[in-house]
Design an enzyme around this catalytic site. Sequence first.
Site, mmCIF file in Angstrom:
data_model
loop_
_atom_site.group_PDB
_atom_site.id
_atom_site.type_symbol
_atom_site.label_atom_id
_atom_site.label_comp_id
_atom_site.label_asym_id
_atom_site.label_seq_id
_atom_site.Cartn_x
_atom_site.Cartn_y
_atom_site.Cartn_z
ATOM 1 N N ASP A 56 -8.466 8.770 -4.383
ATOM 2 C CA ASP A 56 -7.871 8.010 -5.482
ATOM 3 C C ASP A 56 -8.860 7.868 -6.637
ATOM 4 O O ASP A 56 -8.507 8.046 -7.809
ATOM 5 C CB ASP A 56 -7.440 6.624 -4.997
ATOM 6 C CG ASP A 56 -6.251 6.680 -4.057
ATOM 7 O OD1 ASP A 56 -5.610 7.740 -3.974
ATOM 8 O OD2 ASP A 56 -5.969 5.658 -3.412
ATOM 9 N N THR A 112 0.846 -1.180 0.000
ATOM 10 C CA THR A 112 0.000 0.000 0.000
ATOM 11 C C THR A 112 0.890 1.240 0.000
ATOM 12 O O THR A 112 2.076 1.183 0.378
ATOM 13 C CB THR A 112 -0.933 0.002 1.228
ATOM 14 O OG1 THR A 112 -1.904 1.029 1.081
ATOM 15 C CG2 THR A 112 -0.150 0.209 2.513
ATOM 16 N N GLU A 113 0.358 2.361 -0.437
ATOM 17 C CA GLU A 113 1.082 3.636 -0.462
ATOM 18 C C GLU A 113 2.346 3.589 -1.320
ATOM 19 O O GLU A 113 3.371 4.184 -0.970
ATOM 20 C CB GLU A 113 1.440 4.086 0.964
ATOM 21 C CG GLU A 113 0.251 4.261 1.890
ATOM 22 C CD GLU A 113 -0.715 5.348 1.421
ATOM 23 O OE1 GLU A 113 -0.266 6.331 0.804
ATOM 24 O OE2 GLU A 113 -1.920 5.208 1.669
ATOM 25 N N VAL A 114 2.290 2.893 -2.451
ATOM 26 C CA VAL A 114 3.440 2.872 -3.365
ATOM 27 C C VAL A 114 3.156 3.675 -4.633
ATOM 28 O O VAL A 114 3.992 3.723 -5.531
ATOM 29 C CB VAL A 114 3.848 1.428 -3.737
ATOM 30 C CG1 VAL A 114 4.315 0.671 -2.512
ATOM 31 C CG2 VAL A 114 2.714 0.686 -4.440
ATOM 32 N N GLY A 115 1.980 4.298 -4.707
ATOM 33 C CA GLY A 115 1.672 5.163 -5.838
ATOM 34 C C GLY A 115 0.894 4.514 -6.956
ATOM 35 O O GLY A 115 1.008 4.922 -8.118
ATOM 36 N N LYS A 116 0.057 3.534 -6.632
ATOM 37 C CA LYS A 116 -0.738 2.877 -7.683
ATOM 38 C C LYS A 116 -1.631 3.877 -8.414
ATOM 39 O O LYS A 116 -1.716 3.864 -9.641
ATOM 40 C CB LYS A 116 -1.618 1.775 -7.079
ATOM 41 C CG LYS A 116 -0.895 0.548 -6.603
ATOM 42 C CD LYS A 116 -1.859 -0.557 -6.216
ATOM 43 C CE LYS A 116 -2.864 -0.148 -5.151
ATOM 44 N NZ LYS A 116 -2.226 0.239 -3.869
ATOM 45 N N THR A 117 -2.316 4.727 -7.661
ATOM 46 C CA THR A 117 -3.227 5.690 -8.282
ATOM 47 C C THR A 117 -2.459 6.730 -9.076
ATOM 48 O O THR A 117 -2.848 7.101 -10.192
ATOM 49 C CB THR A 117 -4.090 6.376 -7.218
ATOM 50 O OG1 THR A 117 -4.782 5.391 -6.457
ATOM 51 C CG2 THR A 117 -5.104 7.301 -7.860
ATOM 52 N N PHE A 118 -1.369 7.210 -8.530
ATOM 53 C CA PHE A 118 -0.509 8.189 -9.200
ATOM 54 C C PHE A 118 -0.028 7.647 -10.541
ATOM 55 O O PHE A 118 -0.114 8.322 -11.581
ATOM 56 C CB PHE A 118 0.664 8.523 -8.283
ATOM 57 C CG PHE A 118 1.693 9.446 -8.884
ATOM 58 C CD1 PHE A 118 1.366 10.744 -9.237
ATOM 59 C CD2 PHE A 118 3.000 9.009 -9.069
ATOM 60 C CE1 PHE A 118 2.322 11.593 -9.779
ATOM 61 C CE2 PHE A 118 3.958 9.851 -9.601
ATOM 62 C CZ PHE A 118 3.624 11.148 -9.964
ATOM 63 N N GLU A 165 -7.951 -0.478 -10.877
ATOM 64 C CA GLU A 165 -6.944 -0.339 -9.826
ATOM 65 C C GLU A 165 -7.345 -1.091 -8.564
ATOM 66 O O GLU A 165 -8.463 -0.939 -8.064
ATOM 67 C CB GLU A 165 -6.712 1.135 -9.491
ATOM 68 C CG GLU A 165 -5.562 1.326 -8.512
ATOM 69 C CD GLU A 165 -5.528 2.707 -7.897
ATOM 70 O OE1 GLU A 165 -5.163 2.814 -6.714
ATOM 71 O OE2 GLU A 165 -5.898 3.667 -8.597
ATOM 72 N N LYS A 212 -12.007 1.940 -9.726
ATOM 73 C CA LYS A 212 -11.451 1.628 -8.405
ATOM 74 C C LYS A 212 -12.559 0.857 -7.696
ATOM 75 O O LYS A 212 -13.401 1.435 -6.998
ATOM 76 C CB LYS A 212 -11.112 2.924 -7.654
ATOM 77 C CG LYS A 212 -10.542 2.721 -6.262
ATOM 78 C CD LYS A 212 -9.078 2.413 -6.290
ATOM 79 C CE LYS A 212 -8.507 2.396 -4.851
ATOM 80 N NZ LYS A 212 -7.077 2.050 -4.838
ATOM 81 N N SER A 236 -11.220 2.245 0.591
ATOM 82 C CA SER A 236 -11.441 2.687 1.968
ATOM 83 C C SER A 236 -10.754 4.039 2.140
ATOM 84 O O SER A 236 -9.984 4.471 1.293
ATOM 85 C CB SER A 236 -10.902 1.653 2.959
ATOM 86 O OG SER A 236 -9.549 1.347 2.690
ATOM 87 N N ALA A 250 -6.498 -2.394 -4.456
ATOM 88 C CA ALA A 250 -6.296 -1.712 -3.176
ATOM 89 C C ALA A 250 -5.219 -2.475 -2.423
ATOM 90 O O ALA A 250 -5.295 -3.702 -2.314
ATOM 91 C CB ALA A 250 -7.588 -1.680 -2.371
ATOM 92 N N GLY A 251 -4.213 -1.765 -1.926
ATOM 93 C CA GLY A 251 -3.122 -2.469 -1.264
ATOM 94 C C GLY A 251 -2.329 -3.300 -2.255
ATOM 95 O O GLY A 251 -2.084 -2.889 -3.385
#
Length: 227
Positions: free
Chosen positions: A55, A12-18, A117, A38, A42, A119-120
């Site tokens: 996101d 998580t928080e590795v920039g998937k959405t970006f 996309e 998406k 959460s 999640a996690g």
Amino acid sequence: MTRTYFVTGTDTEVGKTFISGALLERASQRGLQTAAVKPVASGCEVTHEGLRNGDALLLQEAMTMTLPYQQVNPIALEPAIAPHIAAMEAGKRLDVGRMAGVCRGVMAAGADLVLIEGAGGWRTPLGPRSYLSDLPKQLDIPVILVVGMQLGCINHAVLTAEAVRRDGLTLAGWVANFAREGMARPDENLATLRTLLPAPLLGVVSFDENADFRRAAGALDIAPLLS
């Protein structure tokens, strides 16, 4: 011809959405129609229009097609915690079949490129016996892996690639995303990942404190996704 990919990450928080936004922008620059989903999110905020996830809103902004929010993010959960726990607390059931139905609707809408996309990471649980990885399996679509370039990413990336292949899916490509500053030996880590991951490198995205997905699009090569 619509090409659809599932975007997952090493954590998580590795920039998937970006990165998803950057991929959509790159496709748009090539004159392609794009759409994104998406399926579950959460960490949503309460608005006068209902729960909204940052996101999902970014994906909605980045894609060229106009879709209602509920189609982009059909399952919105307020707490910023693991989706299966947030759903349990909200008295909801995360159903892969329902998610797949929404995704198929977007896939049939006429876009050239559709990104779904996650999640996690790959094995994000949805319930006692189901995972979010069951969704791309049900849809039978290839996978794009976002590697968050940080200590431990080689192990996470290799294990994710192995899990994708064991699930019978194709790893179509991967993106090296420097979501944080200060990684030790970045070039050496990148070279190792190039050797170990069985898929084309779609781009290396440098750290951007402004997180501008449009600027990041210039670092990506989506040709392997379109061939």
